[in-house]
Write an enzyme that holds these catalytic residues in place. Structure first.
Site, PDB file in Angstrom:
ATOM      1  CE1 TYR A 553      -3.737   2.457   0.587  1.00  0.00           C
ATOM      2  CE2 TYR A 553      -2.354   3.320   2.356  1.00  0.00           C
ATOM      3  CZ  TYR A 553      -3.453   3.446   1.513  1.00  0.00           C
ATOM      4  OH  TYR A 553      -4.259   4.547   1.616  1.00  0.00           O
ATOM      5  CE  LYS A 557      -3.642   5.572  -1.575  1.00  0.00           C
ATOM      6  NZ  LYS A 557      -4.591   6.372  -2.344  1.00  0.00           N
TER       7      LYS A 557
END
Ligand SMILES: [Zn+2]
Length: 656
Positions: A553, A557
């Site tokens: 994640y 990002k």
């Protein structure tokens, strides 16, 4: 045309005013009778005042309601005897008329009575119904329209030449009606404008309207002018950049952003390709009050400069003859007929473009039938100008209130079915934008039922699906001005040594690559945005402050963050700005169920309340907080900012 009267339905409406509401709605239900604020209805009642004195009251539909949805409160009570005296005056200016109608209203705070109030007052009948029926207009808008109307109706109707609505029309009818009226009279035709029916009873008056319109329909049928088919026209395939370019030019001519809606249905395409479209479409509207929505003429093709200079000439020609000084409205078209795009409607709101489309669909019927009957002939441009620049008509759009910040603009929000995405869609809708919400969840399609929202199901990782939804967006609203990249996934927690290639790839695919695809697909559209393109990336606190267990994640990002920065570098020259929000601890999303929250709080030895406000400001961060900033980043406040990264996290000591 069939009567829609239904006794069981009517029984739900009490008393003579209730039945007025009911039959007014029946008129409004049939779009071939009235469209969007057109037409009117009234009833005259004897009522006692507080002193027990009886007086006659005219209840007439006020401004601000449509017949289709009118409520009892939409009918304004006005002193009837006074109105009749007004109509007998030798002259009455518009401001005087408005003042008198206002001061003779019997209910404080009621809407302004219709500009056609005096006409309703002078007719002796209890119920009066007035429509702009397509069929009657088709007969009337021909070179020998008056003769045809008289042949068709005989002494069933009083025939009134075209006079602008308001005092002059009412005063003329007050003199002419008793002169022409016979025992058989059940209505009145206002040439090039509409038709009126009247009776002592609500149902009778309504059904007389249906009968008068049916007679016109049968007349057209008898003259082989009812079914007017166009040769079949196949849509050439939607070219979204051409549509967006047209919208951009029309917005520039207007001086403000306008939405645009393309409809390449066979009927619109067929008319746009009609060999005589230049003559047929350049006459004028079917009935004068359409001009408020559509302007007098559609643009033929895409030459916006030609249209605008034509409009300026029209204004110059006609404003010279006006009694008062007139200020020109914007010279941009509100509709275009294009052999590839079909009918293109322009407006500041999605409701407006829908109205333009509805009106023109009916206008085509009226034009083709009149043409088949003996030649379409519209009212002179001078009369249309008088309505377009009539203060009382211009007051209608003004009454709608201040223009919202994003009126005429289009926002595309990904992952809009819930959480921050849904809150973003709401924030943009509140600011007047038309919003397209994308989501994998089919609930997106029915999230809101309103004309300024379009919910589309889409898997953003599939280029084909992205192309398809962006085509739909442009067809529906005209472009993409603001893009909110919110959709993303949060894979379950894994230590670095355990991260599978699949998890890694899916985080990269959804959180980075899909955004790249959407940005690429929107680039040319963002470049054409009337106020410059804007992108908002919903990032994450994990970019400046990653957490253990969230490798895929956080890395995805961070990659997205870098992509946004490069985009700022490359697209700045195109007037496109891109800014990022890094939210943290937004707990009002579907991700955070009560149980998850409780478990997390317990892990930190905090109550849920303490856990939610575990930040420097000791405040709770909501989806709405994030969404409001996303919207503001697209507004004037951030007009000079690109590549900014703003946290919305209540203050996080690791980020500070
Ligand atoms: Zn009218």
């Amino acid at each position: 045309m069939k009567s829609l009267w239904n006794d069981a339905e009517a029984a739900k409406f009490a008393g003579p005013l209730g039945l007025r509401v009911y039959s007014a709605r029946l008129l409004g239900r049939d779009r071939s009778l009235v469209l969007h604020g057109g037409g009117n209805a009234s009833v005259k009642l004897a009522e006692k005042n507080l002193f027990g004195e009886e007086r006659e009251v005219l209840y007439v539909k006020g401004s601000g309601s449509d017949l289709e949805s009118v409520e009892t409160e939409g009918f304004v009570p006005v002193r009837l005897d006074y109105l009749r005296r007004l109509a007998s005056l030798p002259a009455l200016s518009d401001p005087q008329m408005v003042n008198e109608l206002g001061t003779q209203t019997l209910l404080a705070g009621a809407p302004a009575p219709s500009v056609e109030t005096l006409l309703h007052a002078i007719l002796p009948h209890r119920y009066v119904d007035h429509t702009h029926a397509d069929a009657v207009l088709s007969v009337s808008n021909t070179p020998d329209g008056e003769k045809r109307i008289r042949d068709l109706y005989g002494d069933k109707v009083v025939v009134i030449p075209y006079i602008m609505a308001g005092f002059d029309l009412a005063a003329y009818c007050a003199r002419e009606f008793p002169r022409q009226r016979t025992r058989s009279t059940v209505g009145m035709v206002l040439l090039s404008h509409g038709v009126v029916s009247f009776a002592a009873d609500a149902r009778e008056s309504y059904e007389l309207m249906i009968e008068l319109v049916s007679m016109a329909e049968r007349y057209l049928e008898g003259k082989k002018a009812w079914s007017v088919d166009l040769p079949p026209a196949a849509a050439p395939g939607f070219k979204r950049l051409e549509a967006a370019r047209l919208r951009s030019e029309v917005s520039r001519a207007a001086g403000f952003p306008l939405l645009c809606r393309c409809n390449d249905s066979p009927r619109f395409l067929g008319f746009a390709r009609h060999p005589e479209v230049a003559r047929l479409s350049q006459g004028g509207p079917a009935t004068p009050d359409h001009v408020i929505w559509t302007k007098r003429l559609p643009m033929l093709g895409r030459n916006v400069n030609d249209f605008s200079s034509g409009y300026k000439n029209y204004f110059d020609r006609n404003s010279k003859k006006a009694k008062e000084q007139k200020t020109m409205l914007d010279p941009a078209p509100r509709m275009a007929l294009d052999p590839e795009l079909g009918l293109v409607a322009f407006g500041r709101t999605a409701r407006d473009t829908g109205i333009v489309e509805d009106i023109y669909a009916h206008t085509i019927d009226v034009i083709l039938r009149a043409e088949a009957l003996g030649g379409w002939r519209a009212l002179d441009e001078g009369h249309i100008f008088d309505i377009e620049y009539w203060d009382l008509e211009q007051a209608k759009p003004r009454a709608a209130g201040a223009i919202p910040a994003f009126a005429g603009e289009v926002a595309l929000v990904t992952g809009a079915a819930s959480g921050i995405g849904k809150a973003c869609a709401e924030a943009f809708l509140r600011r007047g934008a038309a919003v397209v919400g994308l989501d994998r969840n089919p609930a997106i399609e029915t999230l809101w039922k309103r004309p300024d929202f379009l919910g589309l199901v889409c898997d953003l990782t599939k280029a084909g699906e992205v192309t398809e939804v962006i085509d739909k967006t442009v067809k529906h609203f005209g472009g993409v001005d603001m893009l909110v990249l919110n959709a993303g996934i949060f894979p379950s927690s894994q230590a670095v040594q355990d991260v599978s290639a699949d998890i890694w790839r899916s985080a990269m695919t959804v959180n980075v690559e899909a955004n790249l695809l959407v940005m690429q697909a929107c680039h040319a559209l963002l470049k054409l945005a009337p106020r410059g393109g804007r992108i908002v990336v919903i990032g994450s606190k994990n970019v400046p402050a990653p957490g253990p267990g969230a490798a895929a994640y956080s890395a995805s990002k961070a990659a997205m963050n870098q992509l946004a920065r490069v985009t700022a570098l490359e697209w700045g020259k195109d007037g496109i700005r891109i800014n990022t929000i890094h939210p943290n601890a937004v707990y009002d999303t579907a991700l955070w169920t009560g149980e998850v929250l409780a478990a997390r709080a317990k892990a930190y030895n905090l109550t849920v309340e303490q856990y939610k406000m575990n930040n420097l400001l000791r405040t709770e961060v909501s989806s709405r907080d994030v969404a409001e900033l996303a919207a503001e980043m697209c507004g004037p406040l951030f007009a000079k900012t690109t590549a900014a990264q703003v946290p919305v996290d209540g203050g996080n000591e690791r980020v500070v």
